[in-house]
Scaffold this motif. Structure first.
Motif, PDB file in Angstrom:
ATOM      1  N   ILE A   1     -42.008  30.719  10.956  1.00 42.88           N
ATOM      2  CA  ILE A   1     -42.563  29.853  12.004  1.00 42.88           C
ATOM      3  C   ILE A   1     -41.745  28.582  12.221  1.00 42.88           C
ATOM      4  N   THR A   2     -40.996  28.147  11.221  1.00 39.11           N
ATOM      5  CA  THR A   2     -40.196  26.922  11.376  1.00 39.11           C
ATOM      6  C   THR A   2     -38.753  27.224  11.779  1.00 39.11           C
ATOM      7  N   HIS A   3     -38.423  28.482  12.002  1.00 39.84           N
ATOM      8  CA  HIS A   3     -37.058  28.847  12.367  1.00 39.84           C
ATOM      9  C   HIS A   3     -36.850  28.713  13.881  1.00 39.84           C
ATOM     10  N   TYR A   4     -35.591  28.427  14.238  1.00 39.03           N
ATOM     11  CA  TYR A   4     -35.205  28.340  15.648  1.00 39.03           C
ATOM     12  C   TYR A   4     -34.699  29.709  16.112  1.00 39.03           C
ATOM     13  N   PRO A   5     -34.708  29.957  17.444  1.00 39.34           N
ATOM     14  CA  PRO A   5     -34.248  31.267  17.938  1.00 39.34           C
ATOM     15  C   PRO A   5     -32.881  31.687  17.409  1.00 39.34           C
ATOM     16  N   SER A   6     -31.956  30.727  17.289  1.00 38.39           N
ATOM     17  CA  SER A   6     -30.610  31.067  16.816  1.00 38.39           C
ATOM     18  C   SER A   6     -30.597  31.524  15.363  1.00 38.39           C
ATOM     19  N   GLN A   7     -31.674  31.256  14.642  1.00 40.70           N
ATOM     20  CA  GLN A   7     -31.762  31.653  13.237  1.00 40.70           C
ATOM     21  C   GLN A   7     -32.503  32.985  13.066  1.00 40.70           C
ATOM     22  N   MET A   8     -32.864  33.616  14.176  1.00 39.36           N
ATOM     23  CA  MET A   8     -33.634  34.853  14.127  1.00 39.36           C
ATOM     24  C   MET A   8     -32.872  35.999  14.778  1.00 39.36           C
ATOM     25  N   SER A   9     -33.188  37.214  14.343  1.00 46.84           N
ATOM     26  CA  SER A   9     -32.605  38.409  14.952  1.00 46.84           C
ATOM     27  C   SER A   9     -33.232  38.652  16.315  1.00 46.84           C
ATOM     28  N   GLY A  10     -32.657  39.596  17.066  1.00 52.31           N
ATOM     29  CA  GLY A  10     -33.224  39.940  18.361  1.00 52.31           C
ATOM     30  C   GLY A  10     -34.650  40.450  18.243  1.00 52.31           C
ATOM     31  N   GLY A  11     -34.900  41.277  17.233  1.00 51.06           N
ATOM     32  CA  GLY A  11     -36.249  41.799  17.035  1.00 51.06           C
ATOM     33  C   GLY A  11     -37.240  40.692  16.728  1.00 51.06           C
ATOM     34  N   GLU A  12     -36.810  39.720  15.913  1.00 49.06           N
ATOM     35  CA  GLU A  12     -37.696  38.595  15.590  1.00 49.06           C
ATOM     36  C   GLU A  12     -37.950  37.721  16.816  1.00 49.06           C
ATOM     37  N   GLN A  13     -36.913  37.507  17.618  1.00 46.58           N
ATOM     38  CA  GLN A  13     -37.108  36.710  18.832  1.00 46.58           C
ATOM     39  C   GLN A  13     -38.082  37.385  19.796  1.00 46.58           C
ATOM     40  N   GLN A  14     -38.011  38.709  19.894  1.00 47.23           N
ATOM     41  CA  GLN A  14     -38.943  39.399  20.777  1.00 47.23           C
ATOM     42  C   GLN A  14     -40.363  39.336  20.221  1.00 47.23           C
ATOM     43  N   ARG A  15     -40.504  39.283  18.921  1.00 48.40           N
ATOM     44  CA  ARG A  15     -41.834  39.108  18.328  1.00 48.40           C
ATOM     45  C   ARG A  15     -42.399  37.731  18.681  1.00 48.40           C
ATOM     46  N   VAL A  16     -41.540  36.734  18.666  1.00 48.34           N
ATOM     47  CA  VAL A  16     -41.984  35.401  19.083  1.00 48.34           C
ATOM     48  C   VAL A  16     -42.430  35.435  20.544  1.00 48.34           C
ATOM     49  N   ALA A  17     -41.653  36.120  21.373  1.00 47.65           N
ATOM     50  CA  ALA A  17     -42.006  36.229  22.796  1.00 47.65           C
ATOM     51  C   ALA A  17     -43.344  36.947  22.970  1.00 47.65           C
ATOM     52  N   LEU A  18     -43.603  37.974  22.151  1.00 52.75           N
ATOM     53  CA  LEU A  18     -44.885  38.673  22.204  1.00 52.75           C
ATOM     54  C   LEU A  18     -46.026  37.746  21.798  1.00 52.75           C
ATOM     55  N   ALA A  19     -45.806  36.991  20.728  1.00 55.43           N
ATOM     56  CA  ALA A  19     -46.838  36.056  20.272  1.00 55.43           C
ATOM     57  C   ALA A  19     -47.118  35.007  21.338  1.00 55.43           C
TER      58      ALA A  19
ATOM     59  N   GLU B   1     -39.149  45.863  30.400  1.00 51.87           N
ATOM     60  CA  GLU B   1     -38.204  46.463  29.447  1.00 51.87           C
ATOM     61  C   GLU B   1     -38.223  45.696  28.114  1.00 51.87           C
ATOM     62  N   PRO B   2     -39.374  45.611  27.455  1.00 52.81           N
ATOM     63  CA  PRO B   2     -39.485  44.764  26.266  1.00 52.81           C
ATOM     64  C   PRO B   2     -38.624  45.208  25.099  1.00 52.81           C
ATOM     65  N   THR B   3     -38.127  46.452  25.127  1.00 54.17           N
ATOM     66  CA  THR B   3     -37.279  46.931  24.036  1.00 54.17           C
ATOM     67  C   THR B   3     -35.832  47.105  24.482  1.00 54.17           C
ATOM     68  N   GLY B   4     -35.498  46.645  25.680  1.00 53.50           N
ATOM     69  CA  GLY B   4     -34.180  46.915  26.256  1.00 53.50           C
ATOM     70  C   GLY B   4     -33.021  46.361  25.465  1.00 53.50           C
ATOM     71  N   ASN B   5     -33.226  45.235  24.759  1.00 54.38           N
ATOM     72  CA  ASN B   5     -32.138  44.613  23.996  1.00 54.38           C
ATOM     73  C   ASN B   5     -32.233  44.860  22.498  1.00 54.38           C
ATOM     74  N   LEU B   6     -33.052  45.844  22.107  1.00 49.49           N
ATOM     75  CA  LEU B   6     -33.297  46.073  20.690  1.00 49.49           C
ATOM     76  C   LEU B   6     -32.852  47.467  20.259  1.00 49.49           C
ATOM     77  N   ASP B   7     -32.565  47.602  18.959  1.00 48.37           N
ATOM     78  CA  ASP B   7     -32.247  48.931  18.434  1.00 48.37           C
ATOM     79  C   ASP B   7     -33.536  49.749  18.328  1.00 48.37           C
ATOM     80  N   ALA B   8     -33.383  51.022  18.006  1.00 49.62           N
ATOM     81  CA  ALA B   8     -34.518  51.937  18.039  1.00 49.62           C
ATOM     82  C   ALA B   8     -35.626  51.512  17.075  1.00 49.62           C
ATOM     83  N   THR B   9     -35.259  51.075  15.876  1.00 51.79           N
ATOM     84  CA  THR B   9     -36.262  50.704  14.877  1.00 51.79           C
ATOM     85  C   THR B   9     -37.052  49.483  15.317  1.00 51.79           C
ATOM     86  N   ASN B  10     -36.332  48.434  15.733  1.00 56.31           N
ATOM     87  CA  ASN B  10     -37.004  47.224  16.204  1.00 56.31           C
ATOM     88  C   ASN B  10     -37.796  47.498  17.478  1.00 56.31           C
ATOM     89  N   GLY B  11     -37.236  48.344  18.349  1.00 60.15           N
ATOM     90  CA  GLY B  11     -37.928  48.671  19.595  1.00 60.15           C
ATOM     91  C   GLY B  11     -39.262  49.346  19.340  1.00 60.15           C
TER      92      GLY B  11
END
Length: 229
Positions: free
Chosen positions: A137-155, A169-179
């Motif tokens: 919760i205290t991390h900045y976007p640049s300190q997170m992976s793409g999957g983590e950033q999309q989780r923040v966007a979902l929240a 296209e919520p999974t468009g920039n993510l790999d299969a596992t994160n998607g």
């Protein structure tokens, strides 16, 4: 049968570009009912994202009418549309759109604060924990992976408890596992908050999880059917 939350009647969208006026959507009529999960599919350039933007009041129809939760979006100005989205809609984009100078907690809490929610930070933290980011919760976007950033966007999209959840296209920039993880979370958010979910996707397996699939081609509805059971 449940009540409609979105009704689009003879909607058209044209935009002015460098090469002149471009017709994007043609005579779109569509009803989305409360609690429904709707998938928008079709080839690139078919108008899927543009239709989603019309539904969210992020683009204004050139003609036709769009009713959402009993309100006429086509009669609203930009400020009214912004307030309507704030109070009723959550939007998840392919490219996250997080504010880079804010932590995950601040990215989720800020829209709540602007909406006058008294427990904005407590609710934001609860939503981040719900998507598995309690330790970020205290991390900045640049300190997170793409999957983590999309989780923040979902929240951020789900924290205001929206009646309508739009995902482009919520999974468009993510790999299969994160998607796959993001999609499971998206459906979980829908279930927890009882939202109507409308999403643009190229993924057949994701479309198959929707209650109904609308196929667009050349800016028109080509077909509409219940997803395969």
């Amino acid at each position: 049968m449940t009540d409609p939350v979105l009704t689009i009647t003879d909607a058209n969208l044209s935009l002015d570009g460098n090469a002149g006026r471009v017709d994007i959507l043609h005579d779109i009529s569509l009803t989305v009912r409360q609690g429904e999960t709707l998938g928008l599919v079709g080839p690139s350039g078919s108008g899927k994202s543009s239709l989603l933007m019309l539904m969210g009041g992020l683009e204004q129809a050139t003609s036709g009418r769009i009713m959402a939760l009993g309100q006429d979006l086509t009669a609203m100005n930009e400020d009214q549309l912004a307030r309507f989205r704030r109070d009723n809609m959550g939007v998840v984009f392919q490219s996250f759109h997080l504010i880079p100078t804010m932590t995950a907690l601040e990215n989720v809490a800020t829209p709540l604060e602007l909406a006058g929610v008294r427990d904005a930070f407590a609710r934001a933290e609860a939503e981040l924990r719900a998507v598995g980011l309690g330790d970020r919760i205290t991390h900045y976007p640049s300190q997170m992976s793409g999957g983590e950033q999309q989780r923040v966007a979902l929240a951020r999209a789900s924290a205001p408890r929206p009646k309508i959840l739009l995902a482009d296209e919520p999974t468009g920039n993510l790999d299969a596992t994160n998607g796959a993880a993001i999609i499971d979370m998206l459906f979980d958010l829908r279930d927890r908050h009882g939202a109507t979910l409308i999403m643009v996707t190229h993924a057949n397996d994701l479309a198959a999880r929707c209650d109904r699939v609308v196929n667009l081609r050349d800016g028109r509805i080509d077909s509409m059917a219940k997803a395969a059971e």
